[in-house]
Design an enzyme around this catalytic site. Structure first.
Site, PDB file in Angstrom:
ATOM      1  N   CYS A 128      19.093 -21.119 -93.427  1.00 37.36           N
ATOM      2  CA  CYS A 128      17.787 -21.783 -93.564  1.00 37.36           C
ATOM      3  C   CYS A 128      17.819 -22.818 -94.687  1.00 37.36           C
ATOM      4  O   CYS A 128      17.942 -22.470 -95.867  1.00 37.36           O
ATOM      5  CB  CYS A 128      16.714 -20.722 -93.828  1.00 37.36           C
ATOM      6  SG  CYS A 128      15.126 -21.394 -94.365  1.00 37.36           S
ATOM      7  N   CYS A 163      14.888 -22.590 -97.236  1.00 35.51           N
ATOM      8  CA  CYS A 163      15.072 -21.413 -98.100  1.00 35.51           C
ATOM      9  C   CYS A 163      15.900 -21.763 -99.328  1.00 35.51           C
ATOM     10  O   CYS A 163      15.633 -21.296-100.446  1.00 35.51           O
ATOM     11  CB  CYS A 163      15.767 -20.284 -97.337  1.00 35.51           C
ATOM     12  SG  CYS A 163      14.835 -19.633 -95.944  1.00 35.51           S
TER      13      CYS A 163
END
Length: 303
Positions: free
Chosen positions: A46, A49
């Protein structure tokens, strides 16, 4: 412009922990009965993230232990992610008193995250007093844990916006980090009532000296060689000490000035001793090198 409550520092450590399905109950649910816990659900693949987590780590570290960050890799902990209905990452929950009380999905601007974390910190532990936060900040500063010190000074400013001790403390932290540009910008933008206070004026003098020292830091190697070539030249030793301090070698600067006092105490109207006192003031009375330096100075002056 540097905001008083947005002064930041990158620092190692901090109250963050990797959490698994097995440890979630103890590290998050039970822990949240003692302090707010931010839970960051993330995944290695991600992109957002990877942007969010360092910001959360930094902000939580600045709270001086008031807030905890728990990081959950959803690829390795699918059961807990499913239980909390995490459908995309990053997903962030805030736990207090054993329950999720807030949260969001996706990335957020650092300013919003800062507000969230600082509000949690301000109310953690039943709401500590200004004096308590100042005590924590000074203790962290003495240990050169500038991230924790900044967090505690900022907590003071959330309670008292114009607390001159906290403002001066933030400036001292920036000087300690050798972030002189931000320190000067912050000082230049203070309201007159704060800028003229005794606490801030004292730090302003330290900043002026630090800026002067930083200008000479680039000449460090040249000055070192000059002192080797002409060890009796007190002016070269004096310049070397300033350059050493400007480059962050404060212990070396103290040693150089002490050696000058040992060799020629009265040189240039006591210039070495006066410069040494300026360095002591810039570093703060609780710094270990200052305590040792003062001991050696007393031994030289009164032996």
């Amino acid at each position: 412009m540097v905001s008083l409550q947005e002064t930041t520092v990158h620092s190692g450590g901090g109250a963050s922990v990797d959490v698994s399905t097995d440890s979630f109950m103890s590290e998050v649910v039970e822990a949240s009965r003692q302090q707010p816990v931010i839970v960051d659900f993330w995944a290695p693949w991600c992109g957002p993230c990877k942007q969010l987590m360092p910001i959360l780590e930094k902000l939580v570290n600045e709270t001086a232990g008031k807030v905890k960050l728990a990081k959950v890799n959803i690829d390795e902990n699918q059961a807990i992610a499913a239980q909390l209905r995490v459908q995309s990452v990053p997903t962030v929950y805030v736990f207090q008193d054993g329950q999720p009380v807030d949260g969001f999905v996706g990335a957020k601007p650092e300013s919003e995250l800062r507000d969230m974390v600082q509000q949690l910190a301000a109310h953690a532990g039943g709401g500590e007093s200004v004096d308590s936060y100042l005590e924590q900040a000074e203790a962290a500063f003495a240990e050169k844990d500038y991230g924790a010190a900044i967090g505690a000074f900022q907590a003071v400013l959330h309670l008292e916006e114009n607390n001159e001790k906290a403002v001066a403390g933030l400036l001292r932290c920036l000087i300690g980090l050798n972030d002189l540009e931000n320190a000067k910008e912050m000082l230049d933008n203070l309201p007159d009532t704060l800028a003229s206070s005794d606490a801030v004026q004292d730090v302003a003098k330290r900043l002026e000296f630090a800026l002067k020292a930083s200008e000479q830091a680039g000449e460090l190697s040249v000055l070192q060689q000059a002192v080797v070539s002409d060890p009796e030249n007190m002016q070269k030793r004096y310049d070397l000490a300033i350059a050493q301090f400007g480059s962050g070698a404060s212990e070396d600067a103290i040693s150089t000035l002490l050696e000058m006092i040992r060799k020629n105490r009265g040189w240039n109207d006591d210039a070495a001793r006066l410069q040494l006192l300026e360095i002591f003031a810039a570093l703060g009375a609780t710094a270990p090198e200052v305590k040792e330096g003062r001991k050696q100075l007393s031994s030289l002056l009164f032996s």
